[in-house]
Design an enzyme around this catalytic site. Structure first.
Site, PDB file in Angstrom:
ATOM      1  N   LYS A   1     189.672  81.379  63.685  1.00 54.30           N
ATOM      2  CA  LYS A   1     189.238  80.013  63.383  1.00 54.30           C
ATOM      3  C   LYS A   1     187.869  79.801  64.014  1.00 54.30           C
ATOM      4  O   LYS A   1     187.699  79.973  65.225  1.00 54.30           O
ATOM      5  CB  LYS A   1     190.225  79.002  63.990  1.00 54.30           C
ATOM      6  CG  LYS A   1     190.070  77.601  63.425  1.00 54.30           C
ATOM      7  CD  LYS A   1     190.548  77.542  61.989  1.00 54.30           C
ATOM      8  CE  LYS A   1     191.094  76.208  61.564  1.00 54.30           C
ATOM      9  NZ  LYS A   1     191.837  76.317  60.296  1.00 54.30           N
TER      10      LYS A   1
ATOM     11  N   THR B   1     195.375  80.333  61.430  1.00 55.24           N
ATOM     12  CA  THR B   1     194.140  79.916  62.095  1.00 55.24           C
ATOM     13  C   THR B   1     194.288  78.482  62.585  1.00 55.24           C
ATOM     14  O   THR B   1     193.672  78.105  63.579  1.00 55.24           O
ATOM     15  CB  THR B   1     192.921  80.061  61.152  1.00 55.24           C
ATOM     16  OG1 THR B   1     193.037  79.153  60.070  1.00 55.24           O
ATOM     17  CG2 THR B   1     192.799  81.482  60.618  1.00 55.24           C
TER      18      THR B   1
ATOM     19  N   HIS C   1     154.369  82.303  65.878  1.00 54.80           N
ATOM     20  CA  HIS C   1     152.909  82.379  65.894  1.00 54.80           C
ATOM     21  C   HIS C   1     152.260  80.994  65.941  1.00 54.80           C
ATOM     22  O   HIS C   1     152.599  80.108  65.167  1.00 54.80           O
ATOM     23  CB  HIS C   1     152.414  83.133  64.658  1.00 54.80           C
ATOM     24  CG  HIS C   1     153.009  84.500  64.531  1.00 54.80           C
ATOM     25  ND1 HIS C   1     152.915  85.453  65.523  1.00 54.80           N
ATOM     26  CD2 HIS C   1     153.729  85.089  63.541  1.00 54.80           C
ATOM     27  CE1 HIS C   1     153.538  86.563  65.131  1.00 54.80           C
ATOM     28  NE2 HIS C   1     154.051  86.362  63.943  1.00 54.80           N
TER      29      HIS C   1
END
Lengths: 301, 301, 301, 301
Positions: free
Chosen positions: B12, B57, B250
């Site tokens: 889960k 789950t 950058h």
């Protein structure tokens, strides 16, 4: 054909300008996301494709970077005013400009107990915002500045209740006398003028918003917003109006009784969706309002 | 048919558990996102659809909330160990468990110069992480704990250069002796055991990472990562290995010369994509490595 | 100091390359996000800051764009192979390269019943992926290609159940014989070689994955994944192994009985978090495996 | 204290309602995200914390799900009207309601050349939207419906230019006679009434927007928007006004000359930020406008 171009605006969104002061040992940083939008004599660009009056959005981008160097980039309200005035004053077809700015905060990295001269770590999730509108030429020119904060995520673990509400046939919610209250606040405050110590005012308003959230015993998020807004107006005379938008980020107590446990009001599920959405506008009684300060935004501030 | 189930795991993901200690006037908060994954005797669920050995789950979710109440939720490494050991020890078909946790930091709201008892504002953009793996029963049981941090956004405005690099027919980059260097660091460090002051160690490692980023004069982000990793291992004997992933975010100096301006190395465009991506693994010479600590993750820690 | 650089890799992530064929009336478009990473003789960049063997990430970016023009950009697997081989063959310190590519699909806009020659609308939420690894020189050179799809969002409104599962003291879930099943599938399949019709194979595998999801009566998402994986291997002999990751995106039936209504299994709340997370690896019995194809990824494919 | 509550609104945002028709072999699905907001006699909730007139946001959520069952969920404009009218008609303190809906499209999975009865794959990136406002009681009641689409991502590889624009001291852009033009369109169209075939109109307007984008030779994105808006009004008499917002998603030709290559206008970098932002409002000449249809939104439609 009785169809007309009833409104229009164009600009460059999300110019990511970083300005560092390096003319001293202890550098300073400003990290912003600038969006410029222009109004004016641009109908031909739409109706006939004639671009002769259109200042390219690429030029607007260049101007954002150039001004960060040329004019500096300190308080975002000043930077926004400089940009907006430039477009209105210096570019003939432009009659109005709206500049929206997001600012990301940095704090100095601690080394040996002191803040480092040229190294920072990103501070907080919140974003400071400014929206500046300038309209008109010369003596007729008017300006509006709206400061703000967004993604200011706050939570209190008690001192909040919700009860005594209206019940209809679709109501299943039970009243509660003690709950977690959390939000990700968006606040935008309109100034009465431009002669303001912007940075100090931002810091001060943020502190008042947090203080009220913490100290008001809340009977509803609505009430908390009202206290927040009223306190800002009471303590900052240069603020005419404040608009607050607050998702009620639900923290649901989890029923642990199936496992033989008592939650004691301590274990919560932080839910994603749906969420309450509470909005409030708080203003001075004698304020005439300023729809121009808020209209036709690009959604960044 | 010569096709086989060569690997499997289930669980889960992203249980959003908030645990508040309210048995004292000064509340404490822990705000986490827990992912549990189980390995074991679950092939039948795949091959024949027989679920008789599968712990739902949903049950794993319940266990995350119940344990936050029953066992408490302090250091996430301990919480993860408790959950992983439970699944392995108490659920027969489970032979191994991997628990990944993200923790969001809160700081007390300042009111009248003091931190408030029960109100917080979200602190920083960074996320503390832990990944705990437990495998095997009884005497054979082994555990691995990996602590970490992600989205630790840092920037230095000087003290970084990049020059003397390899040049080929596709190279146009010019060397620079002074540039902005910024990253959003991901660092994961594997402990040699579980008898650790987790919170103090997290705070300490974070401070070392920031200090090295600030104080190493950088000839490349690669070099900075090496110094970061080496310093963590040198100062934290319970850390066996550290893995660093750093996007080079950058900041490009903007050419203001077309506008008659000198940038003075002060105005930058913060670019989004592409970005450099630098990875390093730093370990003790005598460390045998522990692939089990890193394998088959759910991507949260 | 007994601390060592145990692993390293660097590159340029998320080069957004769009390649349009305009040498014909009917244009063709390929829209990709390319990440290159290099391994090799780069330890000095970390240990001493010596960059003399380091091909700049900026050069890698340039190469991605140049190759899209010079070599063309058709199937992303071929483009990835060309880039990876170039880095290994042509840049001396490089001993291995991993290139990860995401591709966004476009479909022609319909005008007067026909697809337009040079205008497209973005098709679907899903992203096609490829990960290419090349290692070694000359005769010793080896290559691995992994194709894939992610964010393939599917839902079935019946033909799915979940019952007969293991119950422990934390289980509250009730079995169900009829539920909604939905996922956002990630599938990655490893090829046995490089002599493949990549585009046709991608289309074919995608169709098989969807067909199995639709037609298998599912006793669990685990079972559905097994059927998906097995079918791909059965029908595509050039695929050696497939890895599937599937969040179980829960659609919870809403109890309408407090309002005097019967849901009839028709009204659902689509929940965000937590979600089940099911993983499966399906391979040919005689496949020796290829950890090199999967290791040390940049997370994009 | 001369401070006043100048405006307020509250509701429940992002109710994720999925409605499946299962009373037939061939199922039908509607997948929406509903946001309800209420205006009315709610000042006391803010000013004194008295909630006795406040219908909980939780009740609004329940109503969204109940109505999907009770009244059905077909065209989102009808569903929004039913919800908004209910709040205004049936909940005493409510004087106005605004309901915003996003709808996610699904297409049937193809199996053996035919669309499957109960399995779908998510279709396209775009989101259909509706915003419904109802104000007032009985004979005085007024309604506004705004349909829309967002995240409609389109690209054309020729048939677009940008030249002849205004040049100032910050302009460096070169004119171009042939470029890629791409956007992620947001369009919102206001209807003159509610007696409309909503689904057919949505499909029709979407097709017209795409057709105009494809077939107008564009001298600027502004011009394209005008043509789109005008065509919708010309072909759909029930539409009074359309508002268009279009980011100009820049595709920058890459200079390949350093590598001895000619780009031939075929290789582009798809840039993220900044982007142009073009807005247009197109209306019928005799339309009086309807600010109520647009004001005080929750930002979802």
């Amino acid at each position: 054909m009785p169809i007309t171009l009833a409104g229009h605006q164009y600009g460059k969104a999300e110019n990511r300008v970083v300005r560092i002061r390096r003319d001293r040992a202890r550098h300073e940083i400003r990290d912003v996301n600038v969006t410029t939008t222009l109004r004016g004599d641009f109908a031909d660009a739409y109706l006939t494709g004639d671009q002769s009056k259109v200042l390219p959005t690429d030029t607007q981008k260049n101007t954002c970077y150039a001004y960060a160097g040329e004019k500096g980039l300190d308080a975002i309200e000043d930077y926004g005013l400089a940009l907006a005035r430039h477009f209105v004053d210096d570019v003939a077809p432009v009659s109005g400009a709206r500049v929206e700015i997001e600012e990301y905060a940095w704090q100095r990295v601690e080394v040996d107990g002191a803040g480092h001269d040229h190294t920072w770590v990103r501070a907080g999730a919140e974003v400071r915002t400014a929206a500046v509108v300038v309209e008109g030429e010369g003596e007729q020119q008017r300006s509006w500045v709206v400061g703000g904060v967004k993604e200011l995520v706050v939570l209190k673990s008690t001192g909040s209740e919700f009860s005594g509400f209206l019940v209809d046939g679709y109501t299943t919610l039970q009243p509660t006398r003690d709950r977690v209250m959390a939000t990700s606040l968006v606040a935008n405050w309109r100034f009465t003028g431009t002669d303001v110590d912007w940075d100090a005012t931002y810091t001060g308003i943020r502190a008042v918003l947090l203080r009220e959230f913490a100290t008001v015993h809340s009977l509803a998020l609505q009430q908390t917003l009202w206290h927040m807004g009223r306190a800002v107006l009471a303590e900052f005379p240069r603020v005419a109006e404040i608009r607050l938008v607050a998702p009620n980020k639900h923290h649901l107590p989890v029923d642990l009784s199936p496992f033989g446990l008592d939650n004691h009001g301590e274990v919560f599920h932080a839910d994603d969706r749906p969420y309450g959405l509470i909005q409030a506008v708080v203003a001075r009684d004698d304020d005439p309002g300023a729809p121009q300060a808020w209209a036709f935004g690009a959604g960044r501030a």
